[in-house]
Design a protein around this motif. Sequence first.
Motif, PDB file in Angstrom:
ATOM      1  N   GLU B  20     -69.393  -5.071 -95.568  1.00  0.00           N
ATOM      2  CA  GLU B  20     -70.731  -5.824 -95.379  1.00  0.00           C
ATOM      3  C   GLU B  20     -71.347  -5.162 -94.265  1.00  0.00           C
ATOM      4  O   GLU B  20     -72.785  -5.018 -94.300  1.00  0.00           O
ATOM      5  N   ALA B  21     -70.881  -5.182 -93.095  1.00  0.00           N
ATOM      6  CA  ALA B  21     -71.415  -4.632 -92.127  1.00  0.00           C
ATOM      7  C   ALA B  21     -72.081  -3.176 -92.100  1.00  0.00           C
ATOM      8  O   ALA B  21     -73.235  -2.944 -91.695  1.00  0.00           O
ATOM      9  N   VAL B  22     -71.274  -2.413 -92.644  1.00  0.00           N
ATOM     10  CA  VAL B  22     -71.661  -1.132 -93.032  1.00  0.00           C
ATOM     11  C   VAL B  22     -72.828  -1.118 -93.904  1.00  0.00           C
ATOM     12  O   VAL B  22     -73.902  -0.248 -93.600  1.00  0.00           O
ATOM     13  N   ALA B  23     -72.846  -1.882 -94.870  1.00  0.00           N
ATOM     14  CA  ALA B  23     -73.775  -1.804 -95.819  1.00  0.00           C
ATOM     15  C   ALA B  23     -75.267  -2.181 -95.196  1.00  0.00           C
ATOM     16  O   ALA B  23     -76.127  -1.630 -95.503  1.00  0.00           O
ATOM     17  N   ALA B  24     -75.094  -3.216 -94.527  1.00  0.00           N
ATOM     18  CA  ALA B  24     -76.324  -3.911 -93.716  1.00  0.00           C
ATOM     19  C   ALA B  24     -76.903  -2.591 -92.998  1.00  0.00           C
ATOM     20  O   ALA B  24     -78.053  -2.530 -93.015  1.00  0.00           O
ATOM     21  N   LEU B  25     -76.066  -2.106 -92.179  1.00  0.00           N
ATOM     22  CA  LEU B  25     -76.666  -1.094 -91.270  1.00  0.00           C
ATOM     23  C   LEU B  25     -77.111   0.195 -92.075  1.00  0.00           C
ATOM     24  O   LEU B  25     -78.366   0.585 -91.645  1.00  0.00           O
ATOM     25  N   ALA B  26     -76.503   0.450 -93.287  1.00  0.00           N
ATOM     26  CA  ALA B  26     -77.015   1.548 -94.023  1.00  0.00           C
ATOM     27  C   ALA B  26     -78.115   1.243 -94.688  1.00  0.00           C
ATOM     28  O   ALA B  26     -78.598   2.076 -95.597  1.00  0.00           O
ATOM     29  N   GLY B  27     -78.421  -0.012 -95.110  1.00  0.00           N
ATOM     30  CA  GLY B  27     -79.544  -0.533 -95.844  1.00  0.00           C
ATOM     31  C   GLY B  27     -79.153  -0.396 -97.406  1.00  0.00           C
ATOM     32  O   GLY B  27     -80.186  -0.094 -98.123  1.00  0.00           O
ATOM     33  N   VAL B  28     -77.799  -0.622 -97.722  1.00  0.00           N
ATOM     34  CA  VAL B  28     -77.355  -0.434 -99.181  1.00  0.00           C
ATOM     35  C   VAL B  28     -76.559  -1.624 -99.328  1.00  0.00           C
ATOM     36  O   VAL B  28     -76.275  -2.559 -98.403  1.00  0.00           O
ATOM     37  N   SER B  29     -76.037  -1.781-100.588  1.00  0.00           N
ATOM     38  CA  SER B  29     -75.029  -2.720-100.896  1.00  0.00           C
ATOM     39  C   SER B  29     -73.864  -2.376-100.580  1.00  0.00           C
ATOM     40  O   SER B  29     -73.408  -1.285-100.396  1.00  0.00           O
ATOM     41  N   ARG B  30     -72.812  -3.474-100.588  1.00  0.00           N
ATOM     42  CA  ARG B  30     -71.479  -3.136-100.583  1.00  0.00           C
ATOM     43  C   ARG B  30     -71.009  -2.046-101.482  1.00  0.00           C
ATOM     44  O   ARG B  30     -70.140  -1.285-101.176  1.00  0.00           O
ATOM     45  N   ALA B  31     -71.333  -2.307-102.892  1.00  0.00           N
ATOM     46  CA  ALA B  31     -70.632  -1.542-103.580  1.00  0.00           C
ATOM     47  C   ALA B  31     -71.006  -0.200-103.374  1.00  0.00           C
ATOM     48  O   ALA B  31     -70.029   0.698-103.502  1.00  0.00           O
ATOM     49  N   THR B  32     -72.282   0.179-102.989  1.00  0.00           N
ATOM     50  CA  THR B  32     -72.515   1.601-102.618  1.00  0.00           C
ATOM     51  C   THR B  32     -71.616   2.172-101.731  1.00  0.00           C
ATOM     52  O   THR B  32     -70.946   3.235-101.645  1.00  0.00           O
ATOM     53  N   VAL B  33     -71.308   1.337-100.702  1.00  0.00           N
ATOM     54  CA  VAL B  33     -70.546   1.654 -99.587  1.00  0.00           C
ATOM     55  C   VAL B  33     -69.064   1.809-100.120  1.00  0.00           C
ATOM     56  O   VAL B  33     -68.559   3.149 -99.811  1.00  0.00           O
ATOM     57  N   SER B  34     -68.703   0.933-100.858  1.00  0.00           N
ATOM     58  CA  SER B  34     -67.443   1.139-101.340  1.00  0.00           C
ATOM     59  C   SER B  34     -67.334   2.571-102.243  1.00  0.00           C
ATOM     60  O   SER B  34     -66.232   2.999-101.910  1.00  0.00           O
ATOM     61  N   ARG B  35     -68.257   2.887-102.930  1.00  0.00           N
ATOM     62  CA  ARG B  35     -68.239   3.960-103.842  1.00  0.00           C
ATOM     63  C   ARG B  35     -68.118   5.276-102.745  1.00  0.00           C
ATOM     64  O   ARG B  35     -67.157   6.078-102.925  1.00  0.00           O
ATOM     65  N   VAL B  36     -68.899   5.274-101.659  1.00  0.00           N
ATOM     66  CA  VAL B  36     -68.700   6.336-100.884  1.00  0.00           C
ATOM     67  C   VAL B  36     -67.517   6.566 -99.996  1.00  0.00           C
ATOM     68  O   VAL B  36     -66.779   7.665-100.020  1.00  0.00           O
ATOM     69  N   VAL B  37     -66.871   5.402 -99.683  1.00  0.00           N
ATOM     70  CA  VAL B  37     -65.569   5.452 -98.954  1.00  0.00           C
ATOM     71  C   VAL B  37     -64.688   5.889-100.161  1.00  0.00           C
ATOM     72  O   VAL B  37     -63.702   6.581 -99.584  1.00  0.00           O
ATOM     73  N   ASN B  38     -64.524   5.497-101.337  1.00  0.00           N
ATOM     74  CA  ASN B  38     -63.588   5.982-102.201  1.00  0.00           C
ATOM     75  C   ASN B  38     -64.168   7.281-102.825  1.00  0.00           C
ATOM     76  O   ASN B  38     -63.421   7.695-103.881  1.00  0.00           O
ATOM     77  N   GLY B  39     -64.921   7.856-102.344  1.00  0.00           N
ATOM     78  CA  GLY B  39     -65.313   9.459-102.926  1.00  0.00           C
ATOM     79  C   GLY B  39     -65.904   9.199-104.194  1.00  0.00           C
ATOM     80  O   GLY B  39     -65.746  10.250-104.991  1.00  0.00           O
ATOM     81  N   SER B  40     -66.060   7.956-104.830  1.00  0.00           N
ATOM     82  CA  SER B  40     -66.415   7.938-106.419  1.00  0.00           C
ATOM     83  C   SER B  40     -67.462   8.528-106.719  1.00  0.00           C
ATOM     84  O   SER B  40     -68.487   8.637-106.200  1.00  0.00           O
ATOM     85  N   SER B  41     -67.431   8.696-108.027  1.00  0.00           N
ATOM     86  CA  SER B  41     -68.697   8.810-108.955  1.00  0.00           C
ATOM     87  C   SER B  41     -69.791   9.343-108.156  1.00  0.00           C
ATOM     88  O   SER B  41     -69.760  10.070-107.320  1.00  0.00           O
ATOM     89  N   THR B  42     -70.797   9.009-108.875  1.00  0.00           N
ATOM     90  CA  THR B  42     -72.224   9.569-108.205  1.00  0.00           C
ATOM     91  C   THR B  42     -73.195   8.658-107.252  1.00  0.00           C
ATOM     92  O   THR B  42     -73.344   7.727-107.744  1.00  0.00           O
ATOM     93  N   VAL B  43     -73.240   9.090-106.116  1.00  0.00           N
ATOM     94  CA  VAL B  43     -74.097   8.314-105.338  1.00  0.00           C
ATOM     95  C   VAL B  43     -74.984   9.302-104.726  1.00  0.00           C
ATOM     96  O   VAL B  43     -74.652  10.730-104.442  1.00  0.00           O
ATOM     97  N   THR B  44     -76.589   9.078-104.453  1.00  0.00           N
ATOM     98  CA  THR B  44     -77.428   9.835-104.210  1.00  0.00           C
ATOM     99  C   THR B  44     -77.132  10.374-102.567  1.00  0.00           C
ATOM    100  O   THR B  44     -76.604   9.651-101.723  1.00  0.00           O
ATOM    101  N   PRO B  45     -77.154  11.582-102.346  1.00  0.00           N
ATOM    102  CA  PRO B  45     -76.666  12.238-101.289  1.00  0.00           C
ATOM    103  C   PRO B  45     -77.478  11.535-100.083  1.00  0.00           C
ATOM    104  O   PRO B  45     -76.699  11.404 -98.946  1.00  0.00           O
TER     105      PRO B  45
END
Lengths: 345, 345
Positions: B20-45
Amino acid sequence: MTSVTGAKPAQARAAAPTLEAVAALAGVSRATVSRVVNGSSTVTPSSADAVRAAIAQLGYVPNRAARSLASQQSHAIALVVPEDTTRFFGDVYFASIVAGINRRLERSDYLLNLMIASKGPEAKMLRYLAGGVVDGVVVVSHHTSDMFVREIGDMLPMVFGGRPAFDDLKGYVVDVDNVAGAATATQHLIDRGRRRIATITGPMSMQSGMDRLEGWRTTVEKAGLEPGPVVHGDYTMLSGSRAARELLAQGDEFDAVFVASDLMASGAQPVFLDRGLRVPEDIAMVGYDDSPSAVRCDVPLTTVRQPSEAMGEEMADILLSVLAGDMSKPQETLLPTALVERSST
Amino acid sequence: MTSVTGAKPAQARAAAPTLEAVAALAGVSRATVSRVVNGSSTVTPSSADAVRAAIAQLGYVPNRAARSLASQQSHAIALVVPEDTTRFFGDVYFASIVAGINRRLERSDYLLNLMIASKGPEAKMLRYLAGGVVDGVVVVSHHTSDMFVREIGDMLPMVFGGRPAFDDLKGYVVDVDNVAGAATATQHLIDRGRRRIATITGPMSMQSGMDRLEGWRTTVEKAGLEPGPVVHGDYTMLSGSRAARELLAQGDEFDAVFVASDLMASGAQPVFLDRGLRVPEDIAMVGYDDSPSAVRCDVPLTTVRQPSEAMGEEMADILLSVLAGDMSKPQETLLPTALVERSST
DNA sequence: TTGTACGCGTTATCAT
DNA sequence: ATGATAACGCGTACAA
């Protein structure tokens, strides 16, 4: 590498029953089940029995992850050993420590996580610990260079086996009185009539190494004797034989040697014997640890016994107390040593 | 036990930052953070970078419990050893196994949980395993009497180090070809001109013990030789010396002996030497394991080397593959042995 | 004494 | 590609 393909080994595994299922079967709410599982407060005996029956029937086991998440506790502790696997398994001292910790843990529902952290993965380990895998940490065999250990103290309760060398320690310490142990050993040598007592020390990067050296020095001085030659080792057998050769090469006379570990002593003894020196007639020896290698020597070693297993048990006990919110434990606990006399003195 | 009370060692520990905190700081949603943490699928660079920056800044580490709960995986495996602590730490074989497992695990984000389960707490261990603490299990040093191991196979993927003696095994097996190893050893003795070859076996409650006996027997028979005397041991040094005495007491002649473990061989050798028998002139010896004790013998042992560390690594590798859903691994993997020639033959 | 309801920090399934 | 939102299984105030 040969390989034989056989029947498929994996199969559908039954989904584990949940609190919910137990509650349904027992005809109560989840909360009530949770209460009897955790032995908490007051539950009517009748419904408690019903719950227990349901638990037995379903073979219910609480899900560890869910419990951890809800309670913010992992119910596990870590044993952190900053050594490589070889040293860890090569030294029975660690075996005793683990046995002691295990003995205490068996009376609890805590799990032990062994983390043998040689060189590389320090950062990785810190990440693990930060991830909440464990509630507390026991650290043994700590060197002054292992700075990462300090960071552990910032995030988790910590108990040291052997006092760390740095000053601002956060954490509890369980230790043997290394100074006193070394003093007893040295005094024993003096009582046997030895006048010129050498020492093979442990690593100066460890507090125990420094303490045993100090115990030797003060005792020698207090007896009004001239300190014998000093050679440094690192507790291993190899360093012991090397130290013995160096001692001999230096040419200083000595009629006894206090060796800071049995492993080093069992490395040193053959060197003396090979040179035609007799133990204890020409050189009396006292070791430290009372490890099995002390007995396996050609001339069984007089040595200082450390209660390693008791240390492990005590460390675990302290950590568990702290985790239970009991802040009354003393920050430093000293366990006694004892001199074990054999043939080498 | 002396104790010194000092400053309070515990202090408020910073609450770990969440997704949650990371998402807030990065200005994205939790889901997106989770995605990059798990190296998953496609996230905008661009947003991926923002997330990574936030993670670094906050020192975010995923909470293990929450992840386990959501993903139904613990990302940990257990090494189950049905022995007591003393045996476990006394045998370097286990050290190699652990080292091998660790080496493989270091290239993953899995954790190793050591469970040394002597006699008592079998039920307790089963409960732990059922609690979802680990995703899979490696079992080594398994005896036929350890029935509780079978139950593990019902709930978790399992890899055996050494083929278990029971038939309906659920799980993978990594083993050395004990039959072939023993055969090589025995053939070596025959090639050296020995005609009357005895053997000191391992425990008949372990598959490896039975296999090595079989390798010896078939090789002797294939050579048209009369099998020499057979005495049973349990892999320990003590049982080795006892077996040697029994061998001598029986009165049957023999000019060589295949010993199913180096520990037993190093127990047997002194018995022979004490009786005035010469090794290898009167009795040639071959051991098994290529453990350090093989070299420490008075007459260094010719022995069969097992790739213990490779075994550990292979076991972990297989388990990880299975956990990753890869069902293509062979159910049984055999690692090769090699004869190491020293002075005892 | 017992049940309701919310929160723990992630993952995963949807829409969008 | 991204963001709500519903699980995941349990503990626990709080209410009844």
